[in-house]
Structure formats: C-alpha cells, structure tokens
Write an enzyme that holds these catalytic residues in place. Structure first.
Site, PDB file in Angstrom:
ATOM      1  CB  SER A  58      -0.920   0.007   1.218  1.00 24.41           C
ATOM      2  OG  SER A  58      -0.188   0.288   2.401  1.00 24.41           O
ATOM      3  CD  GLU A  85       3.596  -2.246  -7.768  1.00 25.10           C
ATOM      4  OE1 GLU A  85       2.748  -1.323  -7.848  1.00 25.10           O
ATOM      5  OE2 GLU A  85       3.309  -3.403  -7.491  1.00 25.10           O
ATOM      6  CG  LEU A  86       4.039   2.436  -3.181  1.00 21.91           C
ATOM      7  CD1 LEU A  86       4.196   3.840  -2.622  1.00 21.91           C
ATOM      8  CD2 LEU A  86       4.317   1.395  -2.101  1.00 21.91           C
ATOM      9  CB  CYS A 107      -0.887  -2.860  -8.515  1.00 22.01           C
ATOM     10  SG  CYS A 107      -0.263  -3.443  -6.938  1.00 22.01           S
ATOM     11  CD  GLU A 150      -4.439  -0.672  -5.391  1.00 19.81           C
ATOM     12  OE1 GLU A 150      -3.966  -1.335  -6.326  1.00 19.81           O
ATOM     13  OE2 GLU A 150      -3.792  -0.385  -4.368  1.00 19.81           O
TER      14      GLU A 150
END
Length: 481
Positions: free
Chosen positions: A230, A249-250, A287, A381
């Site tokens: 996250s 990498e979120l 993602c 997200e």
C-alpha cells in the site's frame, strides 16, 4: 494434520518457537503452518547476509546464472503442485495460479540471462576535452548492499521472484519477507534455492509478522529496500529511512480509456471482454486491475451493456475448480471493506449495474455507473472486483479524467490511431501506457512501476538489477587512445 513449513535462515532450514497458521480464504481450512523466526534468528540471517556481501558480489556470473536457471527449471517441473499451493493459501483460481507459476519461471530465466551479460562495463573516451588527453573512463555497476525484499499477498510466488531473482543476478544478498497471509509460496522458492550452490548467507526467507518489519527496515546493514504494497505503508517506510535506497511499487486505480475511433462492434466486443476479465482477475486484487473505464460519449451507450455482460459472464466459486474465473478475496475483512465502499457509492447516487453482493470473503463482480467523484471508490484503490464507468467528450477530457487521481501506475488506451497513442504516452501521468488493451498487461522483463502515489523506482528484471546497483567509474591515465 497440516504440515509445518520451515523457514530459510542463511540458506538452511530452521524453525523457531512459534508457528503461523495459513488458512484458505475460500473455506477457512488450515493449509499449513509456517515456522516463525525468533529475534535471534532474524539477527543471525541479517548478520550472515552482511558478512557475505563482498564474497557474493564477486561470485562468477556463471554461478549465479546456474542457480537462477535451476530455480526456473524446478518451477516448471513442479508447476501443478505450486499452483495448487498458491490457490490454497491465496484463494486465486487455478487458471490464474498456473499463470503465476509460468511468470515466475520466466522471471528466474530472464534473471539468469541478464546475469550473464550484466556489467560488461561501458568505456568512454575522455579526450573530448584537452584535459582528458590519454584518459579512458570505464563505468561498471556494483551492488548497493543487502536487499530487504518485502512482498505482498496478491502474487505470493511471482512478486517474491521479482525481489529475489534480480538480487541474485547482481550478487546482492537478500532477506525476503513474504506476506504473513501467504508465506508458503515464498518458502517454496527457498526450497529450490537450497538446491543450488549459492554462497552461504546470501539469501534468507523469513516469514516475520508485519509488526516486526520496522526493525528490519531500520537496520543499517540492509541499505536497499524493495517494497510492494500500500502507498500508506510504502511511503511510511521511505520517510523513516530517508538515506536508504527504496523501490516502492504501491498500486493504483487503473483506467481503461476507450476513444471514439474504437467504435466497431468487433472493437467494442474486444474492449468489453478484456475489461470484464481484467477488472476481476485475481479477484480484482492486482495493482493494475481495471478499476475505471473512461469511454467517449459517442460509443458509451453501446459499450456499457457489453461490459456488463462480460462481467456477469465471469464464473465465481471454488478457486480449486478449473472453471472458476473469480475466487474469494484474501480475507472476509477485505471483502467487507469492498462492500462498504460500494454501499457508500450507491448511497451517494451511483447506479449499480451488476454485482454488489458479498458472501463471506467473496464479493460478486460489480459494475457501477455515475459514481460521484468524491466517494472512496473513486479516490482510492479498491483492490477488489469492482469497476466504475464514466463517459467523456473527447480525447483531452478522457486523459484529464485519468490524470485526476493521486495514483499513476498504468493505463490502457483502446485506439487504432497511432498519433492518439503517442499523445496518450505524452499526456498520461502513469508509469506505463498499454495501447489496444487494458492496463493490466505486464511483461515481467519490461520496466514496471508508477508515479505520484503509485511509487518510486522500477521493477522488471533488468530494471530492478539497475536499482539494486550503482555506477562506479574507473579512469585510466596515459593511454594511447
């Protein structure tokens, strides 16, 4: 009785004083137990990695490549077994679990190939100015140090592979922390690495709880952190260690743009099928899952029923069934969160076109239209099988809508117009633009990562190798160039 899986401490199996139960999100059954390392064992692993860093950096390329090739081959040999393990601990349908194994096979193979040609060095003449007469610079890359790889639950094998394989390829020791919900796939990679001849201490797989992560993050012997998860946690890590090298990498809220020229029945059928599939694959827990569709007003009314039909065609149910497209989310709490966000949107005026129902950890593939811009599902997200639809007038409005987000990972643009594709590449504030398809496409050798709240740095085997290393120049003097 479920088996207890040992962890991997400096390349050897070990058990601690406690175990972690790993349960199936689908039916709650106990899949296995993971041994949890003690504080002393974690310290031993970190100390071993730190001690071996110079030796590992000097390991011949053929040794590292052979180890990576070995893991790739063994993954192929055990594909079905590993896919069932992924499906059991993660709830991922078998069709997607098999695909994940195949991708991990490629990641280790790509890393083996890259390790053989990596760091040949780049020579640069310096006599382009008079002061550089007789001088030649040779630039090579060297590991920054031990890597702390922190992997998420949604791709429990392949995203562990994306941490481990590039580190081995460049000769950087790695401590891998798999997700506590899904540690068994990462531990299996350790089983395959143990069959190789890598230096003792060059890798460990430690399934420690998340509340123990800050101690590892702060450890000065771990100067490189590669985190997938996250944005809240990722940027908290970076803020806590500003002098470390972090790759984050979120995630995102991936948009699929359908421009006005993509208007034939064949075009719309393709777009709808891809959107219907990739808003729901992995239960939407990707993602780059399609979360938003931004369609030109000229074709919106024709496209919507096709998307709804494609979403409703997704087969939900037992992830161990080969026919299942959409399984459960990772937990009932995750499904309850998605349910709350959808309910909030509907209460605020969104129209529910499909889905909207929860059963335990499962949430039905869902389509929403006319979603207010200020509700949670528009801003965050969702990480679940939920899709929102909106219509815009023209290309500029479409691109502005995509950019009106704190995230910027990938976007898909359905168009046949090459000029529009290049305009999208220039205008969209994302790490990747996929033309003619959804944002969910990822090839494991290409650069992968985002901008804004979607992260810092890039994964993808060669690009992660660059991230784990730094340039060091050597200048020769007095040469007859």
């Amino acid at each position: 009785m479920a088996a207890t899986h040992a962890f991997w401490l400096a390349g050897r199996q070990a058990t601690g004083e406690e175990t972690l139960d790993v349960t199936s999100p689908w039916d709650g059954r106990l899949v296995g137990k993971a041994a949890v390392p003690t504080e002393a064992q974690v310290e031993e692993a970190v100390a071993a990695a730190h001690a071996v860093r110079d030796e590992f950096a000097a390991t011949p390329a053929h040794v590292r490549a052979a180890a990576l090739d070995h893991v790739s081959r063994r993954l192929v040999e055990r594909t079905e077994e590993i896919a069932r393990l992924i499906s059991a601990e993660n709830g991922k349908p078998m069709k997607w679990a098999r695909g994940e194994v195949g991708r991990a096979v490629s990641v280790f193979r790509f890393a083996a190939e890259e390790s053989r040609r990596f760091n040949g060095g780049e020579a640069q003449r310096l006599d382009t100015d008079a002061g550089g007469a007789g001088r030649l610079a040779l630039t090579r890359r060297f590991p920054r140090g031990v890597v702390l790889g922190i992997a998420p639950f949604n791709f429990p094998l392949n995203l562990c592979a994306h941490k481990i394989a590039p580190a081995i390829a460049v000769g950087a020791p790695i401590i891998l922390k798999p997700a506590p919900a899904t540690p068994l796939s990462g531990l299996l990679i350790g089983e395959l690495l143990a069959e190789t001849e890598l230096p003792v201490g060059s890798w460990s797989v430690l399934p420690v709880a998340n509340d123990r992560m800050p101690t590892l993050v702060q450890d000065e012997r771990l100067p490189v952190i590669s985190f997938t998860g996250s944005d809240k946690v990722g940027f908290a890590i970076m803020d806590s260690v500003p002098r470390k090298h972090c790759t984050l990498e979120l995630g995102g809220n991936g948009a699929a743009v359908v421009l006005a020229d993509y208007a034939s029945e064949k075009d719309l059928d393709w777009a709808a099928t891809r959107i219907g599939t990739f808003s729901n694959y992995q239960g939407g827990q990707s993602c780059i899952s399609v979360q938003r569709v931004v369609a030109d007003a000229s074709l919106y009314e024709r496209l919507v029923p096709k998307i709804v039909a494609a979403v409703e065609a997704q087969v939900t149910g037992d992830p161990s069934d080969d026919a299942t497209d959409v399984g459960p989310l990772v937990s009932e709490d995750a499904a309850k969160r998605v349910e709350a966000w959808v309910d909030e949107a509907v209460q605020a005026g969104a129209r529910l076109l499909a889905g909207g129902k929860r059963d335990g950890a499962s949430y039905a593939p869902t389509v929403l239209a006319d979603v207010p811009a200020d509700v949670t599902i528009s801003c965050e997200e969702v990480f679940g099988p939920v899709l929102t639809l909106s219509q815009v007038d023209g290309e500029d409005a479409a691109f502005d809508t995509v950019n009106d987000s704190k995230y910027g990972l990938q976007a898909g643009v359905f168009t046949h117009d090459v000029q529009a594709a290049f305009r999208a590449h220039r205008a969209l504030e994302v790490g990747g633009v996929i033309v003619g398809d959804v944002p969910s496409y990822r090839a494991d050798q290409m650069p992968y990562g985002g901008v804004k709240q979607s992260g810092v740095g890039r994964e993808g085997v060669r690009f992660a190798m660059d991230d784990y290393t730094y340039e060091r120049v050597m200048v020769f003097t007095g040469l007859a160039l």
